[in-house]
Design a protein around this motif. Structure first.
Motif, PDB file in Angstrom:
ATOM      1  N   THR B  78       0.856  -1.182   0.000  1.00  0.00           N
ATOM      2  CA  THR B  78       0.000   0.000   0.000  1.00  0.00           C
ATOM      3  C   THR B  78       0.891   1.230   0.000  1.00  0.00           C
ATOM      4  OG1 THR B  78      -0.192   0.284   2.404  1.00  0.00           O
ATOM      5  CG2 THR B  78      -1.728  -1.254   1.358  1.00  0.00           C
ATOM      6  N   VAL B  79       0.570   2.186  -0.862  1.00  0.00           N
ATOM      7  CA  VAL B  79       1.380   3.406  -0.956  1.00  0.00           C
ATOM      8  C   VAL B  79       0.459   4.606  -0.766  1.00  0.00           C
ATOM      9  CG1 VAL B  79       3.171   2.336  -2.362  1.00  0.00           C
ATOM     10  CG2 VAL B  79       1.244   3.435  -3.509  1.00  0.00           C
ATOM     11  N   TRP B  80       0.963   5.586  -0.017  1.00  0.00           N
ATOM     12  CA  TRP B  80       0.136   6.707   0.431  1.00  0.00           C
ATOM     13  C   TRP B  80       0.871   8.014   0.217  1.00  0.00           C
ATOM     14  CZ3 TRP B  80      -4.451   4.826   2.633  1.00  0.00           C
ATOM     15  CH2 TRP B  80      -4.441   3.456   2.933  1.00  0.00           C
ATOM     16  N   ALA B 133      -5.945  -2.162   4.237  1.00  0.00           N
ATOM     17  CA  ALA B 133      -5.646  -0.838   3.668  1.00  0.00           C
ATOM     18  C   ALA B 133      -6.701   0.169   4.141  1.00  0.00           C
ATOM     19  CB  ALA B 133      -5.613  -0.916   2.140  1.00  0.00           C
ATOM     20  N   GLY B 134      -7.941  -0.291   4.235  1.00  0.00           N
ATOM     21  CA  GLY B 134      -9.015   0.579   4.722  1.00  0.00           C
ATOM     22  C   GLY B 134      -8.784   1.001   6.162  1.00  0.00           C
ATOM     23  N   GLU B 135      -8.254   0.084   6.974  1.00  0.00           N
ATOM     24  CA  GLU B 135      -7.963   0.449   8.369  1.00  0.00           C
ATOM     25  C   GLU B 135      -6.854   1.494   8.427  1.00  0.00           C
ATOM     26  OE1 GLU B 135      -7.629  -3.150  10.995  1.00  0.00           O
ATOM     27  OE2 GLU B 135      -8.424  -4.188   9.236  1.00  0.00           O
ATOM     28  N   ILE B 136      -5.876   1.388   7.532  1.00  0.00           N
ATOM     29  CA  ILE B 136      -4.819   2.398   7.486  1.00  0.00           C
ATOM     30  C   ILE B 136      -5.429   3.743   7.069  1.00  0.00           C
ATOM     31  CG2 ILE B 136      -2.711   3.121   6.278  1.00  0.00           C
ATOM     32  CD1 ILE B 136      -1.943   0.151   6.050  1.00  0.00           C
ATOM     33  N   ALA B 137      -6.328   3.703   6.092  1.00  0.00           N
ATOM     34  CA  ALA B 137      -6.956   4.942   5.612  1.00  0.00           C
ATOM     35  C   ALA B 137      -7.698   5.641   6.747  1.00  0.00           C
ATOM     36  CB  ALA B 137      -7.907   4.639   4.454  1.00  0.00           C
ATOM     37  N   VAL B 138      -8.344   4.860   7.604  1.00  0.00           N
ATOM     38  CA  VAL B 138      -9.076   5.459   8.730  1.00  0.00           C
ATOM     39  C   VAL B 138      -8.105   6.189   9.658  1.00  0.00           C
ATOM     40  CG1 VAL B 138     -10.377   4.919  10.828  1.00  0.00           C
ATOM     41  CG2 VAL B 138     -11.007   3.840   8.653  1.00  0.00           C
ATOM     42  N   ILE B 139      -6.967   5.564   9.927  1.00  0.00           N
ATOM     43  CA  ILE B 139      -5.983   6.200  10.818  1.00  0.00           C
ATOM     44  C   ILE B 139      -5.418   7.466  10.176  1.00  0.00           C
ATOM     45  CG2 ILE B 139      -3.678   5.908  11.845  1.00  0.00           C
ATOM     46  CD1 ILE B 139      -4.412   2.951  12.274  1.00  0.00           C
ATOM     47  N   LEU B 140      -5.163   7.416   8.880  1.00  0.00           N
ATOM     48  CA  LEU B 140      -4.573   8.586   8.217  1.00  0.00           C
ATOM     49  C   LEU B 140      -5.578   9.725   8.092  1.00  0.00           C
ATOM     50  CD1 LEU B 140      -2.483   6.880   5.376  1.00  0.00           C
ATOM     51  CD2 LEU B 140      -1.655   7.790   7.560  1.00  0.00           C
ATOM     52  N   GLY B 141      -6.854   9.385   7.941  1.00  0.00           N
ATOM     53  CA  GLY B 141      -7.897  10.408   7.860  1.00  0.00           C
ATOM     54  C   GLY B 141      -7.616  11.405   6.753  1.00  0.00           C
ATOM     55  N   ALA B 142      -7.693  12.685   7.087  1.00  0.00           N
ATOM     56  CA  ALA B 142      -7.532  13.745   6.086  1.00  0.00           C
ATOM     57  C   ALA B 142      -6.094  13.851   5.587  1.00  0.00           C
ATOM     58  CB  ALA B 142      -7.980  15.078   6.669  1.00  0.00           C
ATOM     59  N   ASP B 143      -5.161  13.206   6.298  1.00  0.00           N
ATOM     60  CA  ASP B 143      -3.767  13.241   5.840  1.00  0.00           C
ATOM     61  C   ASP B 143      -3.518  12.280   4.677  1.00  0.00           C
ATOM     62  OD1 ASP B 143      -2.947  15.186   7.674  1.00  0.00           O
ATOM     63  OD2 ASP B 143      -2.708  13.665   9.249  1.00  0.00           O
ATOM     64  N   ASN B 144      -4.510  11.468   4.345  1.00  0.00           N
ATOM     65  CA  ASN B 144      -4.419  10.591   3.185  1.00  0.00           C
ATOM     66  C   ASN B 144      -4.847  11.383   1.952  1.00  0.00           C
ATOM     67  OD1 ASN B 144      -4.706   8.623   1.222  1.00  0.00           O
ATOM     68  ND2 ASN B 144      -6.559   7.731   2.134  1.00  0.00           N
ATOM     69  N   GLY B 146      -4.127  10.514  -1.132  1.00  0.00           N
ATOM     70  CA  GLY B 146      -4.171   9.631  -2.294  1.00  0.00           C
ATOM     71  C   GLY B 146      -3.463   8.345  -1.948  1.00  0.00           C
ATOM     72  N   HIS B 147      -3.983   7.232  -2.435  1.00  0.00           N
ATOM     73  CA  HIS B 147      -3.280   5.984  -2.160  1.00  0.00           C
ATOM     74  C   HIS B 147      -3.698   4.920  -3.153  1.00  0.00           C
ATOM     75  CE1 HIS B 147      -6.775   3.889  -0.361  1.00  0.00           C
ATOM     76  NE2 HIS B 147      -6.034   2.809  -0.446  1.00  0.00           N
ATOM     77  N   LYS B 148      -2.912   3.878  -3.250  1.00  0.00           N
ATOM     78  CA  LYS B 148      -3.325   2.683  -3.972  1.00  0.00           C
ATOM     79  C   LYS B 148      -2.621   1.468  -3.380  1.00  0.00           C
ATOM     80  CE  LYS B 148      -0.282   3.729  -7.898  1.00  0.00           C
ATOM     81  NZ  LYS B 148      -0.229   3.864  -9.356  1.00  0.00           N
ATOM     82  N   THR B 149      -3.107   0.299  -3.764  1.00  0.00           N
ATOM     83  CA  THR B 149      -2.509  -0.956  -3.311  1.00  0.00           C
ATOM     84  C   THR B 149      -1.992  -1.703  -4.528  1.00  0.00           C
ATOM     85  OG1 THR B 149      -4.096  -1.068  -1.488  1.00  0.00           O
ATOM     86  CG2 THR B 149      -2.924  -3.098  -2.036  1.00  0.00           C
TER      87      THR B 149
END
Lengths: 152, 165
Positions: B78-80, B133-144, B146-149
């Motif tokens: 996963t890249v963010w 990856a969705g759990e990571i997205a929740v932690i990153l919140g607005a700091d995410n 853009g990302h993909k896997t």
């Protein structure tokens, strides 16, 4: 491939011994005691897990950079019709340790490990010359601590 | 974690590394075998390996699970794209998740590669890896931003890192 069957003791060994294997004269005896096993039993379990492929290795995991070598992750975009040829060319370098196909425009990702840091750029240049493709170098800037355990 | 301490390693240390880089021998007294190969006594091998462990030259010592053989067939990188000034804090939080096996800050390559945080996740299948990856997205919140896997589709080469010739 069917996943390797594990019993509770196998799981306890995999979950409990990913780090902290003792550095003493009788390490299996000491580590086995914590699991309720004799040294011989633990040794035989670990041998069996290696034979069955559940473990990829047993022993120390070294930090390559701290030994003065170079290490990086690099990627390239291989055209579909040349993918296998490019993979063979990249893999022909002894410095290429791992290489994975991934589903992205950057469809080939490989780890380059060299005896000296300066050799990384040379290897990248040589791969570019051989393949005719641009290699994107993505060296780590920082590594974040990861938990020791991969729970099974 | 990322201090390049460059602990000086002498020829005996390098001999120990050479003797153990592919793994420890499967005998009840594995350090005896290393000692014999290097030509020092077992106590010296143990002392030096402890020193290398404490200095971080040995990251860890024990069993290395083979994710794939254990049924974790989906390996997703996963890249963010996260703000540079927050990446140290965010990376530390993501790295602590038990399904993340590697977590790195790497350079962006604009315009086509805006991602600077790389986190390897493992799942029994792609859906499970995507849930992680969705759990990571929740932690990153607005700091995410853009990302993909990127899932691995094939292992093209896998040789152990040979550290010492």
């Amino acid at each position: 491939m069917t996943p390797v069957d594990l019993d509770d003791m196998d799981r306890a060994i995999i979950n409990g011994l990913q780090g902290g294997f003792p550095l003493c004269e009788d390490p299996f005896v000491k580590a086995g005691a914590a699991l309720g096993l004799s040294g011989e039993e633990l040794l035989s379990r670990i041998s069996g897990l290696l034979d069955r492929g559940a473990l990829s290795r047993f022993g120390p995991l070294y930090n390559a950079e701290m030994m003065g070598g170079g290490l990086t992750l690099a990627a390239l975009k291989a055209p579909d019709d040349r993918f296998d040829e490019i993979a063979d060319q990249v893999n022909s370098f002894a410095e290429v340790a791992h290489n994975y196909a991934r589903d992205d425009d950057y469809n080939m990702w490989f780890v380059i490990a060299t005896e000296t840091p300066g050799r990384i750029d040379q290897v990248i240049g040589e791969i570019e010359a051989l393949t005719g493709l641009t290699v994107t170098n993505m060296p780590k800037i920082e590594e974040f601590f990861i938990g020791l355990r991969f729970e099974v | 974690m990322n201090k390049n301490l460059n602990m000086p390693l002498d020829y005996i240390d390098r001999g120990i590394i050479k003797a153990t880089q592919a793994g420890l021998g499967l005998s009840l007294r594995p350090y005896d075998t290393v000692a014999m190969e290097v030509g020092v006594d077992t106590g010296e091998v143990i002392r030096r390996m402890k020193r290398m462990r404490d200095a971080g030259v040995i990251r860890r010592l024990g069993v290395v699970p083979n994710h794939y053989a254990l049924g974790y067939k989906a390996n997703g990188m996963t890249v963010w794209d996260v703000p540079d000034d927050k990446i140290a804090d965010l990376g530390a939080r993501i790295g602590a998740l038990d399904f993340v096996s590697h977590c790195y800050h790497r350079p962006r390559h604009l315009p086509d590669w805006p991602y600077n945080l790389f986190c390897m996740v493992h799942g029994h299948d792609r859906d499970e890896a995507e849930r992680h990856a969705g759990e990571i997205a929740v932690i990153l919140g607005a700091d995410n931003r853009g990302h993909k896997t990127l899932f691995s589709t094939r292992i093209l080469k896998k040789s152990g890192l040979r550290l010492v010739a």
